[in-house]
Write an enzyme that holds these catalytic residues in place. Structure first.
Site, PDB file in Angstrom:
ATOM      1  N   LYS A  79     -46.818-119.557 -50.001  1.00 37.02           N
ATOM      2  CA  LYS A  79     -46.755-119.951 -48.772  1.00 37.02           C
ATOM      3  C   LYS A  79     -47.520-119.474 -47.857  1.00 37.02           C
ATOM      4  O   LYS A  79     -48.160-120.152 -47.092  1.00 37.02           O
ATOM      5  CB  LYS A  79     -45.226-119.786 -48.582  1.00 37.02           C
ATOM      6  CG  LYS A  79     -43.827-120.329 -49.244  1.00 37.02           C
ATOM      7  CD  LYS A  79     -42.847-120.790 -48.932  1.00 37.02           C
ATOM      8  CE  LYS A  79     -41.943-121.354 -50.268  1.00 37.02           C
ATOM      9  NZ  LYS A  79     -41.521-122.736 -50.321  1.00 37.02           N
ATOM     10  N   ASP A 113     -39.864-110.980 -54.776  1.00 37.35           N
ATOM     11  CA  ASP A 113     -40.525-112.176 -54.580  1.00 37.35           C
ATOM     12  C   ASP A 113     -40.602-112.762 -53.499  1.00 37.35           C
ATOM     13  O   ASP A 113     -39.158-112.325 -53.057  1.00 37.35           O
ATOM     14  CB  ASP A 113     -39.500-113.154 -55.330  1.00 37.35           C
ATOM     15  CG  ASP A 113     -40.557-114.016 -55.716  1.00 37.35           C
ATOM     16  OD1 ASP A 113     -41.773-114.811 -54.453  1.00 37.35           O
ATOM     17  OD2 ASP A 113     -39.862-115.241 -55.865  1.00 37.35           O
ATOM     18  N   TYR A 146     -33.745-118.829 -56.166  1.00 37.37           N
ATOM     19  CA  TYR A 146     -34.614-119.172 -56.667  1.00 37.37           C
ATOM     20  C   TYR A 146     -36.085-119.245 -56.703  1.00 37.37           C
ATOM     21  O   TYR A 146     -36.458-117.729 -56.233  1.00 37.37           O
ATOM     22  CB  TYR A 146     -34.951-119.993 -55.669  1.00 37.37           C
ATOM     23  CG  TYR A 146     -36.096-121.784 -55.541  1.00 37.37           C
ATOM     24  CD1 TYR A 146     -36.126-122.216 -57.191  1.00 37.37           C
ATOM     25  CD2 TYR A 146     -36.903-121.320 -55.691  1.00 37.37           C
ATOM     26  CE1 TYR A 146     -37.392-123.289 -56.855  1.00 37.37           C
ATOM     27  CE2 TYR A 146     -38.110-122.342 -55.663  1.00 37.37           C
ATOM     28  CZ  TYR A 146     -38.400-123.483 -56.504  1.00 37.37           C
ATOM     29  OH  TYR A 146     -39.163-124.759 -57.018  1.00 37.37           O
TER      30      TYR A 146
END
Length: 455
Positions: free
Chosen positions: A283, A256, A154
């Site tokens: 985040k 990522d 993802y």
């Protein structure tokens, strides 16, 4: 700050009550009643009233230990005092301007000083934007258009990054040449043609497939420990294959770390020996506020520089580097010192070793993966190495939903079928509770587990 209410013994924890009424209102104004596809329902969403430290309290006053942390964002838990103070103070001076502020420099300095291979930083608003602009930066730098990504991984909501994130046995193709599958209905066929799908921890396959399309590839994007493909550590030979292939063919290697930057003081790439050209972040670097960032080599990051004319990659955003996110992120990251990460590592190892002990005691067909403050439980006796190993059949998915319900009924929010996380306010006693609840689940569902052993 509000203190979590004490949940009474035997109180009902099924989703209902005020949540049910709120959801009935929501469906009249929001498609499906929600604003994120990742919201869990059982059978409707649970609406929250407030969070404090490691706990959430829903609209009916029920308290839950939070192992989701807004999808791993809240590494300091809810309403972290340093962030609350920083945001409150900044709000008095304004929330956003059409001009830069000194706060973006402070956060950029911190990230460049702390994260290896980050020489320059560009702030955006989300992890999705960070991935999107990292891919665009690789294209602008190389003059190529295609990317390679890991099956099942993802990377947010960008057409090319979404390819094969929802692959399934009836569509993912052979093991030696995975098919690119669309991320949503209506995905342009050209997107599939421009995306090469690799399998995590398959080094020989990566070398061969990258070599075949080397002249077209702008970037290889990899999550150092992807959650959906199993939260398994990268095989050193797989890391080596990516390094050598990208260096040989002039392909930009993107790590990522939007989720996995929380793996250590220096991030996940440093933990696993990955040497990326670009790193995407989000985040935890926002302290609970919207944020994203692209960091990396100075020569590649120059594509964003429009100081002497039009940039090779123009990038802007009304709220990019807004001072609220910048001060929240700086307060959060400054508090994340090495001692904090040592604390999280100890808690994470306590939970994972506790699960493994309980699994062995019950002879249960489960395993657990993860590192640092992350863990994921699998309804399989063998820990997965990649997405195809971690894929859940309908029966296993149902069992994992039952596991999440069991935890919720006992005051713990455990994500179903994805990564769970710990936060700095947590202590060993809470980890013991998490492990004990798993042992109780294995005892309660012993008959159902017998069927799983035979599947």
């Amino acid at each position: 700050m509000k203190e979590p209410v004490q949940q009474s013994e035997g109180s009902a924890t099924a989703v209902g009550g005020l949540s049910e009424g709120l959801f009935e209102r929501a469906v009249h104004f929001l498609p499906g009643g929600v604003s994120r596809a990742t919201i869990e329902r059982d059978p409707i969403p649970r609406y929250m009233e407030y969070g404090a430290g490691a706990y959430l309290v829903d609209v009916d006053g029920r308290r839950f230990l939070d192992l989701n942390g807004n999808f791993t964002t809240l590494i300091h838990g809810h309403a972290f005092p340093a962030v609350v103070d920083a945001v409150t103070e900044q709000l008095k001076s304004g929330s956003c301007f059409a001009n830069p502020t000194r706060f973006e420099i402070k956060l950029a300095e911190l990230l460049c000083d702390r994260i290896p291979y980050v020489e320059r930083v560009r702030f955006v608003n989300t992890g999705t934007e960070a991935v999107m602009f990292a891919i665009k930066a690789a294209r602008a730098y190389t003059g190529r258009s295609c990317i390679a990504k890991i099956e099942g991984a993802y990377h947010g909501s960008y057409d090319w990054a979404e390819v094969s994130q929802g692959a399934a046995p009836d569509s993912w193709g052979p093991t030696d040449r995975p098919h690119p599958t669309p991320g949503y209905s209506g995905t342009p066929h050209s997107v599939l043609e421009e995306t090469l799908v690799l399998r995590f921890n398959a080094p020989d396959l990566a070398r061969r497939l990258i070599a075949e399309r080397a002249k077209e590839l702008a970037a290889v994007i990899v999550d150092p420990m992807p959650g959906r493909p199993g939260l398994a550590p990268p095989d050193p030979e797989f890391v080596r294959a990516l390094h050598e292939s990208c260096r040989e063919y002039g392909i930009v290697l993107i790590a990522d770390e939007v989720l996995n930057l929380r793996q250590g003081y220096h991030g996940a790439s440093a933990r696993f020996g990955l040497e990326p050209d670009l790193i995407t972040m989000g985040k935890i670097i926002g302290g609970g506020l919207p944020i994203g960032a692209i960091g990396g080599r100075r020569d590649i990051m120059t594509v964003f520089d429009g100081g002497s004319g039009k940039a090779a990659l123009p990038q802007s955003g009304t709220f990019s580097a807004n001072p609220i996110s910048m001060v929240a992120g700086f307060a959060s990251m400054q508090a994340l010192d090495k001692a904090s990460f040592d604390h999280l590592d100890r808690l994470g190892e306590s939970v994972r070793s506790g699960f493994r002990r309980v699994i062995a005691e019950h002879g249960a067909p489960f395993s657990v993966s993860g590192a640092a403050s992350l863990f994921r439980i699998h309804p399989s006796a063998t820990e997965p190495a990649e997405f195809r190993d971690a894929f859940l059949t309908s029966g296993k998915a149902t069992l994992m939903r039952e596991l999440s319900r069991h935890y919720a009924a006992n005051g713990v929010l455990l994500p179903s079928g994805t990564a769970a996380c710990l936060s700095t306010p947590m202590q060993e006693s809470q980890c013991e509770t998490v492990v004990q609840l798993f042992a109780e689940f294995l005892h309660k569902y012993a008959g159902q587990l017998d069927k799983l052993r035979g599947s």
